[in-house]
Design an enzyme around this catalytic site. Structure first.
Site, PDB file in Angstrom:
ATOM      1  N   SER A 140       0.953  -1.394   0.517  1.00  0.00           N
ATOM      2  CA  SER A 140      -0.247  -0.079  -0.050  1.00  0.00           C
ATOM      3  C   SER A 140       0.705   0.906   0.370  1.00  0.00           C
ATOM      4  O   SER A 140       2.069   0.806   0.235  1.00  0.00           O
ATOM      5  CB  SER A 140      -1.218   0.141   1.137  1.00  0.00           C
ATOM      6  OG  SER A 140      -1.311   1.359   1.397  1.00  0.00           O
ATOM      7  N   TYR A 153      -2.275  -0.312  10.531  1.00  0.00           N
ATOM      8  CA  TYR A 153      -2.480  -0.838   8.943  1.00  0.00           C
ATOM      9  C   TYR A 153      -0.851   0.401   7.856  1.00  0.00           C
ATOM     10  O   TYR A 153       0.204  -0.836   8.085  1.00  0.00           O
ATOM     11  CB  TYR A 153      -3.204   0.420   8.342  1.00  0.00           C
ATOM     12  CG  TYR A 153      -3.608  -0.706   6.880  1.00  0.00           C
ATOM     13  CD1 TYR A 153      -3.553  -2.021   6.950  1.00  0.00           C
ATOM     14  CD2 TYR A 153      -3.522   0.292   5.539  1.00  0.00           C
ATOM     15  CE1 TYR A 153      -4.135  -2.382   5.504  1.00  0.00           C
ATOM     16  CE2 TYR A 153      -3.460   0.137   4.357  1.00  0.00           C
ATOM     17  CZ  TYR A 153      -4.093  -0.854   4.731  1.00  0.00           C
ATOM     18  OH  TYR A 153      -4.092  -1.517   3.147  1.00  0.00           O
ATOM     19  N   SER A 156       1.978  -2.376   9.504  1.00  0.00           N
ATOM     20  CA  SER A 156       2.219  -3.431   8.839  1.00  0.00           C
ATOM     21  C   SER A 156       2.807  -3.518   7.533  1.00  0.00           C
ATOM     22  O   SER A 156       3.187  -4.605   6.500  1.00  0.00           O
ATOM     23  CB  SER A 156       0.441  -4.009   8.626  1.00  0.00           C
ATOM     24  OG  SER A 156      -0.783  -3.624   7.941  1.00  0.00           O
ATOM     25  N   LYS A 157       2.227  -2.596   7.044  1.00  0.00           N
ATOM     26  CA  LYS A 157       2.581  -2.266   4.844  1.00  0.00           C
ATOM     27  C   LYS A 157       4.324  -2.139   4.998  1.00  0.00           C
ATOM     28  O   LYS A 157       4.462  -2.184   4.222  1.00  0.00           O
ATOM     29  CB  LYS A 157       1.191  -1.500   4.396  1.00  0.00           C
ATOM     30  CG  LYS A 157       0.118  -2.467   4.566  1.00  0.00           C
ATOM     31  CD  LYS A 157      -0.229  -3.085   4.023  1.00  0.00           C
ATOM     32  CE  LYS A 157      -1.578  -3.648   3.668  1.00  0.00           C
ATOM     33  NZ  LYS A 157      -1.629  -5.147   3.155  1.00  0.00           N
ATOM     34  N   THR A 188     -12.702  -1.087  -2.986  1.00  0.00           N
ATOM     35  CA  THR A 188     -12.995  -2.311  -2.453  1.00  0.00           C
ATOM     36  C   THR A 188     -13.589  -2.509  -1.921  1.00  0.00           C
ATOM     37  O   THR A 188     -13.988  -1.154  -0.579  1.00  0.00           O
ATOM     38  CB  THR A 188     -11.089  -2.655  -2.698  1.00  0.00           C
ATOM     39  OG1 THR A 188     -11.408  -2.026  -1.307  1.00  0.00           O
ATOM     40  CG2 THR A 188     -10.580  -2.573  -3.654  1.00  0.00           C
TER      41      THR A 188
END
Length: 271
Positions: A140, A153, A156-157, A188
């Site tokens: 990402s 997030y 983690s990315k 999405t």
């Protein structure tokens, strides 16, 4: 006789994973969809794409946080559709909470799925990929510059980008191609859920609005073009590329811009 290309896609029953799978089927390739579940409507989309292009697809239930289950699914997929020419790890979850509201269990869960899950996929994929095969991680933009509210997030990315980078160093000389896709926000189902009122920090969402949102079709087209050409770092979207360029070459200016907007948005939403 050369085997038909076969791609295994984790998280392939929705979002970007599904979009990539449909495109591969439409050009006559085989696709294994690995996910927790699959709906009848997604099955119909995959059937239609396979019929149009002449490819084949199969679904294999799996959980990327469970290495033994993941390896069983890989073996079953290869047994049914042939050698693995490409593995795309598209499975992931999101958490949009500022650090002060984030509890350790939620943080741990995001790391478990997004980072440890990527590790598990790589462990299962690398011994099973054909020579000159390809391993693709969907990271990402949050793994390059992160965002307010992305304690879990973003962390983690960033880890996924680091994992992909290291595996590229370790396996390029052995003929394995590694790609790391860093899209901006894409419309999405996961993002729709994130944008449901009450599910995300309003400051974070407002900052994401500044960077813009891609639709699934334009994101998947750009991603697949980069994957096909074995680019390592793939960043879809002109605004995303411009944002990354500014962040990398003028980090002080980029932080000043973000900090100004964060201060403005905190006053608007939290005071």
């Amino acid at each position: 006789m050369k085997n038909t290309p076969h791609t295994l896609i984790t998280g392939g029953a929705s979002g970007l994973g599904l979009g990539l799978g449909l495109r591969l089927l439409k050009r006559g390739e085989h696709v294994s969809v690995l996910d927790l579940a699959i709906s009848d409507s997604v099955r119909a989309q995959l059937d239609q794409a396979a019929s149009a292009g002449g490819g084949r697809w199969e679904y294999f239930q799996t959980d990327i946080t469970k290495p033994a289950m993941l390896e069983q699914s890989f073996n079953a997929a290869i047994g049914q559709l042939g050698p693995a020419s490409q593995v795309i790890n598209s499975a992931g979850i999101i958490n949009n909470q500022s650090f002060d509201k984030l509890n350790p269990d939620d943080f741990r869960r995001v790391i478990e799925v997004n980072l440890f899950g990527s590790f598990n996929v790589a462990k299962a994929a690398i011994p099973r990929l054909e020579k000159n095969g390809r391993l693709v991680f969907l990271a990402s933009m949050a793994g390059l510059i992160s965002n307010y509210g992305y304690t879990a997030y973003g962390t983690s990315k960033f880890g996924v980008v680091g994992l992909a980078t290291t595996l590229r160093y370790e396996y390029a000389h052995l003929g394995l191609n590694v790609c790391c896709v860093c899209p901006p926000e894409v419309d999405t189902p996961m993002v729709k859920h994130e944008r449901t009122p009450g599910n995300a920090d309003p400051v974070s969402l407002a900052l994401k609005d500044l960077a813009g949102t891609l639709n699934v079709n334009e994101a998947c087209d750009a991603m697949l073009n980069g994957i096909d050409s074995n680019q390592f770092l793939i960043v879809p979207g002109l605004r995303s590329k411009a944002t990354l360029l500014l962040a990398r070459h003028s980090p002080g200016l980029f932080f000043t811009f973000l900090n100004f907007n964060i201060s403005r948005l905190v006053r608007k939403y939290k005071e």
